[in-house]
Design an enzyme around this catalytic site. Sequence first.
Site, mmCIF file in Angstrom:
data_model
loop_
_atom_site.group_PDB
_atom_site.id
_atom_site.type_symbol
_atom_site.label_atom_id
_atom_site.label_comp_id
_atom_site.label_asym_id
_atom_site.label_seq_id
_atom_site.Cartn_x
_atom_site.Cartn_y
_atom_site.Cartn_z
ATOM 1 C CG HIS A 45 -1.645 1.201 1.517
ATOM 2 N ND1 HIS A 45 -3.143 1.047 0.929
ATOM 3 C CD2 HIS A 45 -1.621 2.489 1.745
ATOM 4 C CE1 HIS A 45 -3.540 2.610 1.125
ATOM 5 N NE2 HIS A 45 -2.623 3.213 1.663
ATOM 6 C CD GLU A 46 2.056 3.685 3.920
ATOM 7 O OE1 GLU A 46 2.257 4.670 3.184
ATOM 8 O OE2 GLU A 46 0.795 3.540 4.437
ATOM 9 C CG HIS B 183 0.524 6.673 -0.689
ATOM 10 N ND1 HIS B 183 -0.590 7.257 -1.483
ATOM 11 C CD2 HIS B 183 0.026 5.916 0.350
ATOM 12 C CE1 HIS B 183 -1.723 6.905 -0.457
ATOM 13 N NE2 HIS B 183 -1.430 6.248 0.505
ATOM 14 C CG HIS C 297 0.192 8.965 -7.692
ATOM 15 N ND1 HIS C 297 -1.165 9.220 -6.828
ATOM 16 C CD2 HIS C 297 0.082 9.494 -8.706
ATOM 17 C CE1 HIS C 297 -1.976 10.062 -7.684
ATOM 18 N NE2 HIS C 297 -1.317 10.035 -8.988
#
Length: 807
Positions: free
Chosen positions: A584-585, A588, A591
């Site tokens: 998940h991290e 980020h 992106h």
Amino acid sequence: MYTRLQARAWTCTRCLKQQRIAKRHLITSQSSREATATAAALSEDFHPVSKASTSVNHDDRTLRQIFDSSSFWKDFSSRAKPRHGEQSAGLFQNRYLTHAEGFQTFAETTLRKCQKIVQRVLACDSVEGYKRIVKDLDRLSDLLCRVIDLSDFVRAVHPNPRIQSAASHAYSMMFEYMNVLNTTTGLNDQLKKAASISEVYNSWSEEERTVAAILEKDFSKSAIDFADTERRAFVDISNEIAQVGTEFVDQGAPAIPSLTFDSSRLTGMDPIIVRQLTRWGTATLPTSGMPATLALRTVADAETRKEVYIAHRTSAPENLARLEILLKRRAELAQVSGYESYGHLTLADKMAKSPESVVSFLDALARDNAPRARERTHELLALKKADPRAVGADGELHAWDRDYYTSQLLNSMRSKKREPDFLNAYFSLGTVMQGLSRLFHRVYGIRLVPREPLPGEMWNPDVRRLDVIDDHEGHIAVIYCDLFEREGKSPNPAHFTLRCSRRIGEEELHEAAELVSQPGSPFSSIEQAANEGLATNVNPRDNNALYQLPTIALICDFAVPPPSSSGQPRPALLSFREMTTLFHEMGHALHSICGRTALQNVSGTRCATDFAELPSVLMENFAAAPEVLRLFARHWETDEPLDPARVLERVEFDRKMASAEVEGQVLLGMLDQQLHSALPLSWREGEVGQSSKVYHDVWRTFSSIPEPAQTSWQGFFGHLYGYGATYYSYLFDRAIAGKVWRDLFQRRPGGAVDPEAGRLFREEVLRWGGGRDGWRCVAGALRDQDGVLARGEKGAMEMVGSWGVYD
């Protein structure tokens, strides 16, 4: 400018890179065009460093070893210890930050650059000058963020109190100047004038127009267009909101701090914990924290659970008063700003656009989830009816029954399947990082390359630096990985932006050339001076213009591995949940890595709040995909590959209980919208508890299990301050991510590692950062450029809600 200049702990991503370049002597008279050519030539000589070889296979092996083998890491990072007489490279290789006093120099130097830009913008009176005003203001924002974001991070994670203090001082200095700029009417006037000149506006790129709109809105959030009286009212209300909101978050407490019982009433709870709570046969149970949670899950007596539940979810009146002041002031702020409600004010620049659209989305999602929620409620009720302790009960499932029978249901499911904890033997931290790099390489054409730290670059010896290398573009980002627990470190996983992607202009390169030529300059090249020593590279997508690269910090709290009984050094082993969190991290980070925008205001995660979680939530799907697990999941001792079916069991296990989570998130999203409507304007000052009616109205409408009338849980809902009117965002992005996963990455076998799917997602979503409307990004990824999604109206919100959040 108001919003973009504020540090963002949860989302930001940046990266840095050290160039292997020969030292050049530059003279001040060198033209900016020559400086550009020189910088581009220097970048072409860069080769990412690995320990010995630059081969992909070697980097891949090294990546696993630096995280899994402490002895290998000790050898690999030996350069981080300065040799006799060797100078520090500076924190993050920022050449100013070689010692604590460098933060002051960094801030003062940046301040002078900012002041020069402000003077130029205010003096602008030509068409050519107005054409560059967006770039000037974006650079002004970037300069401030360079100090604010980095200093905010350092003061939170650095173990040295002197450096913490120096970073805090630099942060405060630049934050104060930022607030001055936010109320400098001339900057706002010049931006508006530039946008009103058709020749100027038509010359701007889509990215520049987007940033101009963002900056105009940010200025408006500072009440810059108001008359003096209104501006003072705006500032006074804003200050009260900040003060009361912080107190609301920090001082949440139950109305009754503890309950006392005969210890026999806690039968079913862990006896060790009960003994710790008991004195002379009477147990004192705190009504907040883990003891109350455990009691609700395990205590057999229903009446005891009822007392605990009501006390656990009834807020102290003092905090309800703070909440209601916060909500009323926000409603007043919106009214002063010309909006119907705080929700309307906040959502105007989000994908949702309005509270009505958010409610449409949540309504649609609630309808999709309702059959599963009812099925789960029936399962729990069946367990209660079969419970001999519940004989004579009223045959209904109450709120205080939910956690108790859910715990029984989970235990029965676990007893039928193998415990999922065995999975961690296949998820050593090194293999997971290796798997992420292999996945990124197959899907996006980028990989993670370990980089030897330089003296003074890291804030802790456990921090690893990774360079992100693109097969076609070369070095595009840097990630600092601070993943192990230590005393004083926050336990919360987080992703920080330390520096954004941004094109470095010719004028900046000319300034950098002058800096390099000065006696005692800390910089040895134009590129170093242009970005204070942090990473740069040319961008082949932008005529080989020089870019500052994103610099990112990932923070986790993984346990340091204990010694192995076999004597073999044991790596850090992650649970399935921890592994998914790391994916998940890294979403980020992805992106920002792939979003190499020319302007920093729209770089990477600097996008609409309700779009920012899409890449990270999507990455969670990859963590359980069989074709992805086959890339890396191997037993740390035997090297046996993991059977992906074992992970599928775990995923199905979690999905079984997901309806309750979705229902809970819908309830909180609806509560957030209702409390940030115009309703608080009608509340009477000094009358505490008016928010409770809203809370119970929402629960009556959307909860599958009634809530006791005495409760006031909204007084514990701290996210009402930080996420006011945007709490729906996670569910919203989860629904979009599920659709993208199914339609793009699962449309054919092996789709999770399909480079064509990766190319489409990178081109339509990741590369834009916040420089393109989120609806157009989603529509592009789903190949629906001309449909309902691209228009992004209420119908699009309802459509997303109808997708649900299930595979």
